[in-house]
Design an enzyme around this catalytic site. Structure first.
Site, mmCIF file in Angstrom:
data_model
loop_
_atom_site.group_PDB
_atom_site.id
_atom_site.type_symbol
_atom_site.label_atom_id
_atom_site.label_comp_id
_atom_site.label_asym_id
_atom_site.label_seq_id
_atom_site.Cartn_x
_atom_site.Cartn_y
_atom_site.Cartn_z
ATOM 1 N N GLN A 1 0.853 -1.191 0.000
ATOM 2 C CA GLN A 1 0.000 0.000 0.000
ATOM 3 C C GLN A 1 0.881 1.230 0.000
ATOM 4 O O GLN A 1 1.919 1.221 0.669
ATOM 5 C CB GLN A 1 -0.853 -0.021 1.273
ATOM 6 C CG GLN A 1 -2.032 0.892 1.183
ATOM 7 C CD GLN A 1 -3.044 0.561 2.266
ATOM 8 O OE1 GLN A 1 -3.253 -0.603 2.602
ATOM 9 N NE2 GLN A 1 -3.652 1.577 2.824
ATOM 10 N N ASN B 1 6.773 6.051 -1.420
ATOM 11 C CA ASN B 1 8.065 5.390 -1.638
ATOM 12 C C ASN B 1 8.790 5.044 -0.349
ATOM 13 O O ASN B 1 10.021 5.029 -0.298
ATOM 14 C CB ASN B 1 8.982 6.260 -2.523
ATOM 15 C CG ASN B 1 8.365 6.478 -3.886
ATOM 16 O OD1 ASN B 1 7.695 5.582 -4.396
ATOM 17 N ND2 ASN B 1 8.561 7.652 -4.457
ATOM 18 N N ARG B 2 8.013 4.820 0.695
ATOM 19 C CA ARG B 2 8.585 4.433 2.005
ATOM 20 C C ARG B 2 9.484 5.518 2.605
ATOM 21 O O ARG B 2 10.295 5.239 3.482
ATOM 22 C CB ARG B 2 9.378 3.111 1.901
ATOM 23 C CG ARG B 2 8.552 1.952 1.323
ATOM 24 C CD ARG B 2 7.386 1.623 2.246
ATOM 25 N NE ARG B 2 6.645 0.435 1.828
ATOM 26 C CZ ARG B 2 5.339 0.442 1.540
ATOM 27 N NH1 ARG B 2 4.632 1.564 1.589
ATOM 28 N NH2 ARG B 2 4.725 -0.670 1.217
ATOM 29 N N LEU B 3 9.342 6.747 2.097
ATOM 30 C CA LEU B 3 10.140 7.848 2.659
ATOM 31 C C LEU B 3 9.276 8.612 3.659
ATOM 32 O O LEU B 3 8.851 9.747 3.444
ATOM 33 C CB LEU B 3 10.659 8.751 1.526
ATOM 34 C CG LEU B 3 11.600 8.012 0.566
ATOM 35 C CD1 LEU B 3 12.052 8.914 -0.583
ATOM 36 C CD2 LEU B 3 12.828 7.466 1.322
#
Ligand SMILES: Cc1cc2nc3c(=O)[nH]c(=O)nc-3n(C[C@H](O)[C@H](O)[C@H](O)COP(=O)(O)O)c2cc1C
Length: 232
Positions: A24, A208-210
Site C-alpha cells: 500500500q 516510496n517508504r520515505l
C-alpha cells in the site's frame, strides 16, 4: 489439552494470500517540525483526537501494543487499552501478576505502539514503567462496569487453566460474594501501569517508504524535550 494433528505439509494452503504481494502506498499526510505541538503530550492529544474522530476508520483508537521484557532481556508484547495520558506518561490497567506485570516489576523498561493504520500513522513511546498510585487505580476501578470489576478478580491473568469452566465457577462464586448493589473492592493484584516516556515518536506514512518520523527526546534537564527527525 487435546489439539488437532498438524497439517501434513508446512506449506500454506492455496487460499492463503502471499504477504509479499500486499503493498500500500501511504499518501494522505505529512509531518513537518513546524506542524508539531510544543510538547509530545499536546501532539499526542492532537493525533489521538484525529484517531477517535468518527469516520476516520481507526478501530479502538486507544488500543496500543505494550512491550515489556524479562530481567534477562527477553521481550514480550500484547495489546492493552490506554486509559489516560498526561505529561507524566501513558496509563494502562492490568493484573500485576500477569506476564507483563511481572516483567514490568523486574525490568522497568517498556514501550507502547499505537498502530493507527487507517491514518497511515503510528506513535511509538519508549521509557520506564511504574505503578500508578493506589488512589488512582481505585478511582479508575470504581468507574468500571460491575462485570469487568468481577472479571478482574476472576482472572489469574496469564496462568494456565484447565478450561473456561474454571472462570465460570469463580465468576459465580465472586458474584455471590459481592451481590449487585455491593461495591466490588479493587483487587490488590490489579492496577495501573504508567509508561513514563524518554522518547515519543510520531510517524506519518509517505510515498516510496520515505516516511516522516519526528521524535521528542527527553533532554537531561528533566522537563526539556528535543525534537529530532529520524530517517525512515
Ligand atoms: C483490543 C484488546 C484490548 C486489551 N486490553 C487489555 C487491557 O487493557 N489490559 C490487559 O491486561 N489486557 C488487555 N488485553 C489482553 C492482552 O492483550 C493480553 O492477552 C493479557 O493482558 C495477558 O497478557 P500477558 O500474559 O502478556 O501479561 C487486550 C487485548 C486486546 C486484543
Amino acid at each position: 489439552m487435546p489439539h488437532p494433528d498438524p497439517p501434513a505439509s508446512d506449506e500454506a494452503g492455496p487460499d492463503a494470500p502471499d504477504p509479499a504481494g500486499l503493498r500500500q502506498s501511504y499518501q494522505t499526510g505529512r509531518l513537518e517540525p513546524d506542524q508539531l505541538a510544543a510538547t509530545w503530550v499536546e501532539q499526542f492529544a492532537r493525533w489521538f483526537a484525529d484517531a477517535t474522530t468518527p469516520g476516520t476508520g481507526v478501530p479502538e483508537a486507544n488500543a496500543t501494543v505494550f512491550a515489556t521484557a524479562s530481567a534477562d532481556g527477553r521481550p514480550s508484547a500484547r495489546t492493552v487499552l490506554l486509559k489516560g495520558f498526561d505529561q507524566r506518561g501513558f496509563v494502562i490497567y492490568t493484573n500485576y501478576t500477569s506476564r507483563k506485570g511481572r516483567e514490568a516489576a523486574e525490568n522497568p523498561f517498556g514501550s507502547l505502539v499505537f498502530p493507527w493504520y487507517a491514518l497511515e500513522r503510528q506513535v511509538v513511546a519508549i521509557g520506564t514503567v511504574e505503578r500508578v498510585s493506589r488512589a488512582e487505580t481505585e478511582r479508575y476501578f470504581a468507574s468500571r462496569p460491575r462485570g469487568s470489576q468481577l472479571g478482574a478478580w476472576v482472572s489469574h491473568q496469564s496462568q494456565i487453566i484447565e478450561s473456561r469452566d474454571v472462570l465460570a465457577a469463580r465468576d459465580a462464586e465472586l458474584a455471590a460474594r459481592w451481590p449487585t448493589g455491593t461495591p466490588v473492592p479493587t483487587p490488590p493484584f490489579w492496577g495501573g501501569l504508567r509508561l513514563v516516556p524518554d522518547t515519543v515518536e510520531f510517524w506519518q506514512g509517505r510515498t516510496n517508504r520515505l516516511h516522516d518520523r519526528l521524535r521528542y527526546r527527553r533532554a537531561c534537564a528533566a522537563d526539556r524535550w528535543i525534537v529530532e527527525r529520524l530517517s525512515p
